[in-house]
Design a protein around this motif. Structure first.
Motif, PDB file in Angstrom:
ATOM      1  N   THR A 225      -9.434   8.945  -4.404  1.00  0.00           N
ATOM      2  CA  THR A 225     -10.772   9.338  -3.942  1.00  0.00           C
ATOM      3  C   THR A 225     -10.856  10.815  -3.588  1.00  0.00           C
ATOM      4  N   GLY A 226      -9.726  11.451  -3.286  1.00  0.00           N
ATOM      5  CA  GLY A 226      -9.750  12.854  -2.872  1.00  0.00           C
ATOM      6  C   GLY A 226     -10.175  13.809  -3.965  1.00  0.00           C
ATOM      7  N   VAL A 227      -9.988  13.398  -5.226  1.00  0.00           N
ATOM      8  CA  VAL A 227     -10.387  14.281  -6.336  1.00  0.00           C
ATOM      9  C   VAL A 227     -11.887  14.216  -6.605  1.00  0.00           C
ATOM     10  N   LEU A 228     -12.572  13.218  -6.053  1.00  0.00           N
ATOM     11  CA  LEU A 228     -13.990  13.054  -6.376  1.00  0.00           C
ATOM     12  C   LEU A 228     -14.843  14.215  -5.890  1.00  0.00           C
ATOM     13  N   PRO A 229     -14.738  14.644  -4.613  1.00  0.00           N
ATOM     14  CA  PRO A 229     -15.538  15.804  -4.209  1.00  0.00           C
ATOM     15  C   PRO A 229     -15.147  17.073  -4.944  1.00  0.00           C
ATOM     16  N   GLN A 230     -13.866  17.189  -5.317  1.00  0.00           N
ATOM     17  CA  GLN A 230     -13.444  18.356  -6.083  1.00  0.00           C
ATOM     18  C   GLN A 230     -14.098  18.367  -7.459  1.00  0.00           C
ATOM     19  N   LEU A 231     -14.087  17.209  -8.122  1.00  0.00           N
ATOM     20  CA  LEU A 231     -14.729  17.124  -9.427  1.00  0.00           C
ATOM     21  C   LEU A 231     -16.235  17.346  -9.319  1.00  0.00           C
ATOM     22  N   ALA A 232     -16.845  16.779  -8.272  1.00  0.00           N
ATOM     23  CA  ALA A 232     -18.294  16.928  -8.107  1.00  0.00           C
ATOM     24  C   ALA A 232     -18.689  18.384  -7.913  1.00  0.00           C
ATOM     25  N   SER A 233     -17.794  19.178  -7.332  1.00  0.00           N
ATOM     26  CA  SER A 233     -18.096  20.596  -7.146  1.00  0.00           C
ATOM     27  C   SER A 233     -17.871  21.408  -8.415  1.00  0.00           C
TER      28      SER A 233
END
Length: 297
Positions: A225-233
């Motif tokens: 789940t930690g990569v999700l905000p990174q990908l969203a940005s």
């Protein structure tokens, strides 16, 4: 819905595709160690207003075997062929299928792209240090030991005690459906190796122009789940949502109805599909149904 459910199955460019429902097309891409039938409940949740095409990935069922020169791009080729054949414009991918979906999005514009905990590694976030042991055990015919190594390494269960992992592995491999799991295990090393090979700062995914929704479960391991905000940005048009109470197997086992609702909501919001707000009534969706807020960086 179950009484009138009709499935149509056929081969598209060497892969079996199971289709049901009516309306604009959605292509579903299964994850690691998953078969198309694991997503039947998810398909039912969409089939009232969508034609759902579930891909049986290569090396499974009636689909062709994998070539020796394997990469995520060969999987993307298959999904692209299914999109072309069916005219569908939406792709949903789960886990490793989510990684495939992202690479499809790099190669063509989609009406919408949805991925649940895609197998993406950013800055070494995906720890595959267990892979050599898993591959060795699998090669030695020690399937239960290999599965226990997989479960411990991926941290997908809420405990790590060796006896419990061994017992669960034994049930997974010798219980109902165990033959399918045993047959799929040899596909795991190449898939995990692709996740490792593609580890980066994530900037390659900036090329995905499609309207994207990234989903994750509150109970899933942080590396998923930690990569999700990174990908969203990084993606030009992406939201991410962490769903309370769900884990990594929400789409295929534990909460397919919730994931189907999230997909429907995303498509209702999308202007590219020509949906308007009153269509949410047909879906049976109201603002109060949203479990969590949508995040956008």
């Amino acid at each position: 819905m179950a009484r009138s459910e009709v499935w149509r199955r056929g081969l598209v460019a060497g892969v079996e595709v199971s289709s049901t429902g009516r309306g604009p097309g959605v292509v579903v891409v299964p994850g690691n160690n998953r078969r198309a039938h694991h997503y039947e409940r998810l398909a039912r949740g969409l089939a009232g207003v969508h034609t759902v095409h579930v891909v049986e990935r290569r090396g499974r069922g009636a689909s062709a075997p994998r070539d020796t020169a394997y990469s995520v791009e060969t999987e993307a080729d298959d999904v692209l062929a299914v999109l072309e054949h069916t005219g569908a414009g939406v792709v949903f991918g789960h886990s490793y299928g989510g990684l495939i979906a992202l690479h499809v999005g790099l190669r063509r514009s989609l009406d919408a792209l949805i991925a649940y905990e895609p197998g993406v590694s950013i800055g070494g976030s995906f720890d595959a240090s267990w892979l050599d042991a898993f591959t060795r055990q699998l090669g030695d015919g020690r399937q239960v030991a290999a599965m226990a190594t997989f479960l411990r390494g991926t941290d997908l269960l809420p405990f790590r005690a060796a006896p419990l992992l061994w017992a669960i592995s034994l049930v997974m491999l010798r219980g109902p459906g165990g033959h399918e799991t045993r047959d799929m295990m040899p596909t795991t090393p190449a898939e995990i190796a692709e996740i490792v090979r593609l580890d980066s700062d994530g900037s390659r995914y900036a090329g995905i122009a499609s309207r994207t929704l990234l989903l994750g479960g509150e109970k899933s391991p942080a590396y998923l789940t930690g990569v999700l905000p990174q990908l969203a940005s990084i993606l030009p048009s992406a939201d991410y949502t962490i769903l309370p109470g769900l884990d990594h197997n929400a789409p295929d086992e534990n909460a397919a109805d919730v994931i189907a609702q999230q997909i429907r909501l995303h498509l209702v919001r999308g202007e590219r599909h020509g949906y308007v707000d009153h269509e949410s009534v047909e879906y049976g969706i109201h603002p109060a149904d949203e479990r969590v807020s949508i995040h956008r960086d």
